[in-house]
Design a protein around this motif. Structure first.
Motif, PDB file in Angstrom:
ATOM      1  N   THR A 112       0.832  -1.208   0.000  1.00 16.75           N
ATOM      2  CA  THR A 112       0.000   0.000   0.000  1.00 16.75           C
ATOM      3  C   THR A 112       0.862   1.252   0.000  1.00 16.75           C
ATOM      4  N   GLU A 113       1.918   1.234   0.800  1.00 17.09           N
ATOM      5  CA  GLU A 113       2.816   2.390   0.854  1.00 17.09           C
ATOM      6  C   GLU A 113       3.567   2.584  -0.456  1.00 17.09           C
ATOM      7  N   ARG A 147       1.207   4.264  -2.700  1.00 24.00           N
ATOM      8  CA  ARG A 147       1.060   5.661  -2.292  1.00 24.00           C
ATOM      9  C   ARG A 147       2.253   6.485  -2.772  1.00 24.00           C
TER      10      ARG A 147
END
Length: 141
Positions: free
Chosen positions: A35-36, A39
């Motif tokens: 997820t990071e 992002r």
């Protein structure tokens, strides 16, 4: 948990719970890091750092997070290996059943081979008898 696990001793249940915790932690780590990375892949126009500096920092952070994903994946592979070992070492009924099945299969195979050998012996004896009869009754001794 299943009924088979409820009959396990306390330490085995604790070990299985530990495996479950490791599984959830590793999956959570992989998810969070992925997820990071997603992002970080977004382009932000406004920032406190200069664009090349921000790119280098984001690149480094992505590498670290990718390494964390690989580490979690390796940990999951180790967990699979540990689970296999746990199953092999602690599943005595299945091991005994496999041994019994193999012993029965080999016994049947032995009986089958013995029958073929006896049939071959009988055929060879009959052929030998015919050859001896031909030899002894021959005019060209």
């Amino acid at each position: 948990m299943s009924q088979g696990q409820s009959a396990l001793p306390q330490n085995k249940e604790a070990q299985l719970r530990s495996y479950q915790v490791h599984l959830k932690d590793n999956i959570r780590s992989m998810y969070d890091n992925f997820t990071e990375i997603i992002r970080l892949a977004r382009i932000e126009e406004d920032g406190q750092l200069l664009r090349p500096t921000q790119i280098d920092q984001d690149n480094y952070e992505m590498q670290v997070r990718a390494a964390n994903i690989v580490k979690a994946g390796e940990s999951l592979m180790k967990l699979v290996s540990d689970l296999k070992q746990f199953l092999i070492l602690n599943d005595f009924p299945s091991v005994n059943e496999a041994i019994s099945h193999n012993a029965k299969m080999h016994k049947e195979n032995q009986i089958n081979i013995d029958m073929k050998l006896m049939k071959l012996r009988d055929e060879m004896a009959a052929d030998l008898y015919e050859l001896e009869d031909e030899y002894y009754s021959s005019l060209y001794k």
